[in-house]
Enzyme design. Structure first.
Site, mmCIF file in Angstrom:
data_model
loop_
_atom_site.group_PDB
_atom_site.id
_atom_site.type_symbol
_atom_site.label_atom_id
_atom_site.label_comp_id
_atom_site.label_asym_id
_atom_site.label_seq_id
_atom_site.Cartn_x
_atom_site.Cartn_y
_atom_site.Cartn_z
ATOM 1 N N SER A 77 16.481 -15.021 3.723
ATOM 2 C CA SER A 77 16.742 -14.145 4.867
ATOM 3 C C SER A 77 16.081 -12.779 4.636
ATOM 4 O O SER A 77 14.895 -12.723 4.334
ATOM 5 C CB SER A 77 18.264 -14.026 5.059
ATOM 6 O OG SER A 77 18.560 -13.377 6.260
ATOM 7 N N ASP B 125 18.629 -23.787 11.239
ATOM 8 C CA ASP B 125 18.658 -22.319 11.242
ATOM 9 C C ASP B 125 18.107 -21.827 12.574
ATOM 10 O O ASP B 125 16.908 -21.905 12.828
ATOM 11 C CB ASP B 125 17.810 -21.797 10.075
ATOM 12 C CG ASP B 125 17.857 -20.276 9.946
ATOM 13 O OD1 ASP B 125 18.387 -19.610 10.851
ATOM 14 O OD2 ASP B 125 17.352 -19.772 8.927
ATOM 15 N N HIS C 246 21.581 -20.912 9.177
ATOM 16 C CA HIS C 246 20.897 -19.885 8.388
ATOM 17 C C HIS C 246 21.451 -19.810 6.966
ATOM 18 O O HIS C 246 20.707 -19.552 6.022
ATOM 19 C CB HIS C 246 21.061 -18.544 9.105
ATOM 20 C CG HIS C 246 20.279 -17.431 8.484
ATOM 21 N ND1 HIS C 246 18.912 -17.478 8.334
ATOM 22 C CD2 HIS C 246 20.669 -16.237 7.967
ATOM 23 C CE1 HIS C 246 18.500 -16.348 7.761
ATOM 24 N NE2 HIS C 246 19.542 -15.588 7.527
#
Lengths: 384, 197
Positions: free
Chosen positions: A163, A328, A361
């Site tokens: 991320s 995601d 995610h």
């Protein structure tokens, strides 16, 4: 029982056992992308494994929005306080402590020990609060470079993160191409979409409009904007999960058998999100949350290159592994492929794996065997 | 498929790649061909592969492998990025035949395509005997084959003509990997083509 289980897990299962944070002070001012200057700063970090004589086996693990330097192992004061990416660090794990010297660092603006909004402002002696500058991914990388100098590390064997951490791993290869040999960019994106920014702004608005926020100077008022921070986290948390996973984990289940036709906690998903929100608001700093989301929003390496991502990435010399996860929707696989195709266009070294995972995610934090095998295979090619 | 046959196919492709050229191998598997082109020919190689296990093996081989589905075309790859785009023993598994051929010549200057020849005499014999062929180059049973398309040299060349693709070179091998010159659609088990626009 839950706590006991966590404690036992911490003692028996953590890859690196007992760890302790270290602190480095940097007295040279740091020029920030947003125009400000940090006159001096501290970075708090942890290390696992041993730096070899050639100092060629160092791996930097960059953290995401709510992360910190405590990547692996457990702390002496709390055996249940296991690092956020413990499942990937340790002997026989992808980040093998027999091979690598792994560094986790808390980013500037954070709330886990490195200089941030809760730290004293040398100009006033009071907490920085709202006056702490907005820091960017580029600023973090510049500050990490000071830490690398401090540790005597000329070049990282690898930079990696998921991320927002993946963005730092990428930015490292752009800001200091000669200092990064491999970059693992996981569940990341070359820039946030309008929708991503929209979610971030709703989260920020929740904090900014909390009466206890006091324009960011809440420390002086002895309060914390818990309601805003809680809402921000609840919203963020939704975007970290997948619809399928929520359906499977919670469905429409009620906590008690029947609906009460009121507004108390009824559905399991409500209970879960409120729990996550409360837990987070209890430990996290609202000013840090604002700055982390801004760093996400501003990240856009192509912006200074005519919005041409290939040109923006052309200077990187590292070998890249880009990883995305099928469910995601926050930073979808399409966004990772933008990075990959820009690098293919440039003739740069890049491998890309798209992992089937139900966890949205947050998949990058999960102990998914194929995902870890991919990271492990890539890291095994890294000479130390 | 046997290692001998694999090499015969790869030998030809390797001979066509010049040092420094960029190669995209579609359905690259564990990256064996690319590894060879990189190490022996000094090529700059990328591969596309769908299967998790193959992607993992390719990464372990140090290959620039990109996980993706050829059925979705080569979106994201820029026009004329590669000197050669290779589709080795894979065209028969692709549903969108024309699209992948067009895409290969969009992203590359040359398409290198190899495929098993259904009209190979041993295959004809098998069908004459009432059974679907199983051979070195068609190593699957009818019920577990990944192959979707069964076609011959003549069929393929007819498609090339229809699509306006230029056949720059054709090499045909028998099931021992020996070059076939006479009656290739009858004596050839595997065909390797270089195509351009």
């Amino acid at each position: 029982m839950r706590r006991l289980t966590r404690t036992l897990y911490g003692i028996c299962m953590s890859g690196v056992g007992l760890v302790a944070a270290q602190r480095a002070h940097f007295s040279q001012p740091l020029q920030l992308k947003g125009g400000g200057v940090l006159p001096a700063f501290d970075l708090v970090y942890e290390t696992y494994g041993t730096l070899n004589a050639a100092k060629s086996n160092a791996v930097l693990v960059c953290h995401a929005l709510s992360g910190h330097h405590h990547v692996a192992g457990h702390t002496a004061d709390n055996p249940a306080n296991v690092g956020w990416w413990d499942n990937i660090v340790g002997r026989g794990r992808p980040l093998d402590t027999d091979r690598f010297f792994i560094v986790g660092v808390n980013n500037l603006g954070g709330c886990h020990g490195s200089t941030g909004p809760g730290s004293p402002n040398p100009a006033t002696g009071k907490p920085w609060g709202a006056d702490f500058p907005v820091v960017t991914v580029e600023d973090w990388v510049d500050s990490h470079a000071r830490l690398a100098d401090h540790l005597g590390i000329d070049a990282w064997a690898a930079t990696m993160g998921g991320s927002l951490g993946g963005m730092q791993a990428l930015q490292w290869a752009l800001s200091y191409p000669e200092r990064v040999r491999h970059a693992l960019v996981i569940a990341a994106t070359p820039k946030l979409s309008a929708e991503n920014i929209a979610f971030n702004d709703v989260a920020r608005q929740a904090i900014l409009t909390d009466p206890d926020f006091h324009g960011g100077h809440f420390y002086e008022h002895g309060v914390r904007p818990l309601r805003g921070l809680r809402l921000a986290r609840m919203l963020g948390h939704i975007t970290y999960l997948s619809d399928d996973q929520m359906a499977e984990k919670f469905g429409r289940r009620l906590r008690t058998g029947a609906g009460s036709y009121g507004f108390d906690v009824e559905f399991e998903i409500e209970s879960y999100l409120r729990y996550q929100g409360d837990k987070f608001a209890g430990v996290f700093d609202a000013n840090t949350y604002l700055r982390m989301t801004k760093a996400l929003d501003y990240f856009d390496p192509a912006q200074d290159h005519g919005d041409d991502l290939a040109r923006a990435l052309a200077g990187a010399r590292a070998k890249f592994l880009v990883v995305a996860f099928s469910t995601d929707w926050r930073f979808s696989p399409e966004r990772s492929r933008e990075i990959v195709h820009a690098m293919v266009h440039n003739g740069q070294d890049v491998a890309y794996a798209e992992i089937n995972s139900a966890h949205g995610h947050d998949s990058f934090l999960m102990d998914e065997p194929h995902y870890h095998a991919v990271v492990d295979s890539f890291l095994k090619r890294v000479t130390t | 498929m046997s290692a001998t046959m694999e090499r015969a196919d790869f030998d030809l492709i390797a001979s066509w790649v010049q040092p420094g050229e960029r190669v995209l191998d579609l359905g690259c598997g564990d990256g064996s061909l690319l590894k060879r082109l990189i190490e022996e020919r000094g090529a700059k190689g990328y591969g596309v592969e769908l299967e998790d296990a193959e992607v993992l093996a390719a990464i372990a081989n140090g290959i620039n492998v990109i996980q993706g589905n050829l059925e979705q075309g080569l979106a994201g790859f820029d026009d004329q990025t590669f000197n050669h785009v290779v589709l080795s023993r894979t065209l028969q598994t692709v549903r969108h035949t024309e699209r992948i051929l067009s895409e290969m010549l969009r992203v590359g200057r040359e398409a290198v395509v190899s495929f098993p020849n259904f009209a190979y005499w041993k295959n004809r014999m098998a069908v004459m005997a009432g059974r679907m062929p199983v051979s070195e180059d068609l190593p699957y049973e009818w019920f577990d084959t990944p192959n979707l398309r069964f076609f011959t040299l003549l069929d393929f060349e007819s498609l090339c003509s229809k699509m306006g693709l230029v056949i720059r070179e054709r090499q045909v091998l028998d099931d021992a990997g020996r070059a076939v010159v006479e009656e290739p659609n009858f004596l050839g088990s595997l065909a390797v083509y270089r195509l351009g626009r």
